[in-house]
Design a protein around this motif. Structure first.
Motif, PDB file in Angstrom:
ATOM      1  N   UNK A  61      49.117  12.194  57.563  1.00  0.00           N
ATOM      2  CA  UNK A  61      50.257  12.802  56.896  1.00  0.00           C
ATOM      3  C   UNK A  61      50.892  13.803  57.844  1.00  0.00           C
ATOM      4  N   UNK A  62      52.205  13.814  57.906  1.00  0.00           N
ATOM      5  CA  UNK A  62      52.885  14.756  58.767  1.00  0.00           C
ATOM      6  C   UNK A  62      54.378  14.500  58.809  1.00  0.00           C
ATOM      7  N   UNK A  63      55.123  15.305  59.585  1.00  0.00           N
ATOM      8  CA  UNK A  63      54.617  16.413  60.394  1.00  0.00           C
ATOM      9  C   UNK A  63      54.392  17.653  59.536  1.00  0.00           C
ATOM     10  N   UNK A  64      53.495  18.511  59.981  1.00  0.00           N
ATOM     11  CA  UNK A  64      53.119  19.708  59.242  1.00  0.00           C
ATOM     12  C   UNK A  64      53.233  20.943  60.139  1.00  0.00           C
ATOM     13  N   UNK A  65      53.344  22.102  59.513  1.00  0.00           N
ATOM     14  CA  UNK A  65      53.317  23.354  60.247  1.00  0.00           C
ATOM     15  C   UNK A  65      54.674  23.820  60.741  1.00  0.00           C
ATOM     16  N   UNK A  97      56.487  21.719  47.817  1.00  0.00           N
ATOM     17  CA  UNK A  97      56.743  20.704  46.787  1.00  0.00           C
ATOM     18  C   UNK A  97      58.197  20.719  46.329  1.00  0.00           C
ATOM     19  N   UNK A  98      58.815  21.902  46.384  1.00  0.00           N
ATOM     20  CA  UNK A  98      60.210  22.044  45.964  1.00  0.00           C
ATOM     21  C   UNK A  98      61.198  21.756  47.094  1.00  0.00           C
ATOM     22  N   UNK A  99      60.683  21.433  48.282  1.00  0.00           N
ATOM     23  CA  UNK A  99      61.553  21.079  49.395  1.00  0.00           C
ATOM     24  C   UNK A  99      61.891  22.211  50.344  1.00  0.00           C
ATOM     25  N   UNK A 100      61.148  23.334  50.255  1.00  0.00           N
ATOM     26  CA  UNK A 100      61.396  24.469  51.137  1.00  0.00           C
ATOM     27  C   UNK A 100      60.215  24.652  52.090  1.00  0.00           C
ATOM     28  N   UNK A 101      60.484  24.677  53.391  1.00  0.00           N
ATOM     29  CA  UNK A 101      59.420  24.883  54.357  1.00  0.00           C
ATOM     30  C   UNK A 101      59.411  26.339  54.785  1.00  0.00           C
ATOM     31  N   UNK A 146      63.363  26.703  55.802  1.00  0.00           N
ATOM     32  CA  UNK A 146      64.015  25.458  56.185  1.00  0.00           C
ATOM     33  C   UNK A 146      63.830  24.441  55.071  1.00  0.00           C
ATOM     34  N   UNK A 147      64.674  23.444  55.059  1.00  0.00           N
ATOM     35  CA  UNK A 147      64.557  22.361  54.096  1.00  0.00           C
ATOM     36  C   UNK A 147      63.581  21.313  54.635  1.00  0.00           C
TER      37      UNK A 147
END
Length: 337
Positions: A191-195, A28-32, A93-94
């Motif tokens: 919804x994506x991309x995810x993971x 949610x904060x933009x960090x993957x 990652x962002x």
């Protein structure tokens, strides 16, 4: 009142909601952060709590042992903060690098290469570019807030379309719909991309282990490598119960001519008289060829028991924990409702 979350390496600072997972707060904060199944099954999100305390939630002891919890490890897709936290993960990652979107798509083709496998080709919106890394997945957004996750089986270079490999789950609401009632031109939302299952840049040889439709993200990664003209050594071990389960065997064999340094090793667990190839457990076949894994990267995708066994056995063969990447195909709790 939210807690403070410090993410390392970095440090990156954000807030952590006590009512949701540490992973979700970071996203949610933009960090993957590294993650896969978001259900505590694959272990991809495992990291260390440096400061503070968490509620481990639904994390199973198979994926996060009591000893690991005592050492300060946590599955961040399950863990919720109880205090301000400082955590350590493999990489950050962002999410703004490749934004996560909710989009409609149209069914373009339905093909059944095996009795229990459907190759679903989707047409993406022409006016809204969908970007992803080879190996990532999407969630279909269904009625009642339900979701179904499937890996993207094509490379990012194949723009405008998306390919998914869907295995029939007897009694499964969504997969029964795909096999029995879904038709061309139907509209779906995703919804994506995810993971975080995607190939890391490195010169190390790659060992890929896929079980069943775990072949899908491997296909996307390999086709991406072909498009890039990569020279990196890659060995793909694809396991199935029988020959029908190797539903794109000929395509995988063709890659040996298209990608320098690529080797394909099909493995079936139920030996038959007309099969002259490798048999047994697919990750064991990889270990036979790579008894010392200290110098490779491993990418494993399939059912949780296979992923768990590969994680343990590859580590015993010298594979560094940081070089094991997994996507575990766990089923949703509401899969048959």
């Amino acid at each position: 009142m939210p807690f403070k979350l410090t993410i390392n390496p970095g440090p990156h600072l954000c807030e952590a909601d006590a009512q949701q997972s540490v992973l979700q707060s970071a996203l949610d904060a933009g960090f993957m952060l590294p993650y896969g199944c978001r259900d505590g099954a694959c272990g991809s999100c495992k990291g260390r709590v440096l400061e503070g305390r968490v509620d481990h939630g639904r994390a199973s002891e198979n994926t996060l042992s009591l000893a690991e919890r005592a050492e300060g490890l946590a599955l961040f897709c399950c863990a919720k903060p109880l205090t301000d936290l400082a955590i350590q993960v493999r990489e950050v990652r962002r999410t703004t690098d490749i934004p996560i979107k909710k989009l409609p798509c149209r069914v373009q083709a339905l093909e059944r290469p095996a009795p229990d496998v459907m190759v679903l080709t989707l047409k993406l919106p022409a006016n809204d570019q969908f970007r992803f890394l080879a190996g990532q997945y999407i969630d279909f957004l269904l009625a009642g807030g339900k979701r179904r996750s499937f890996s993207i089986a094509n490379a990012p270079e194949h723009s405008g379309e998306m390919e998914l490999h869907i295995r029939l789950v007897p009694g499964g609401q969504f997969t029964e719909h795909v096999f029995n009632t879904l038709k061309e031109r139907d509209i779906l939302r995703f919804e994506g991309p995810l993971g975080s299952f995607f190939l890391r840049e490195d010169a190390k040889p790659v060992v890929m282990v896929a079980g069943g439709t775990g072949f899908a993200p491997m296909k996307g990664i390999i086709e991406h490598l072909i498009a890039e003209g990569a020279q990196r050594p890659v060995t793909l071990y694809w396991g199935a119960r029988d020959r029908q389960g190797l539903y794109m065997h000929d395509l995988a064999q063709q890659w040996t001519e298209q990608l320098p340094g690529f080797k394909f090793v099909p493995v079936i667990s139920d030996s038959t008289d007309d099969w002259n190839g490798r048999t047994g457990l697919v990750h064991k076949a990889a270990l036979e060829d790579f008894p010392d894994m200290s110098g490779v990267q491993a990418y494993v995708c399939g059912a949780p028991p296979m992923v768990d066994a590969a994680r343990v056995d590859f580590a015993a063969a010298g594979l560094p924990e940081a070089e094991f990447f997994a996507d575990s195909f766990s089923f949703s709790a509401d899969a048959v409702s």
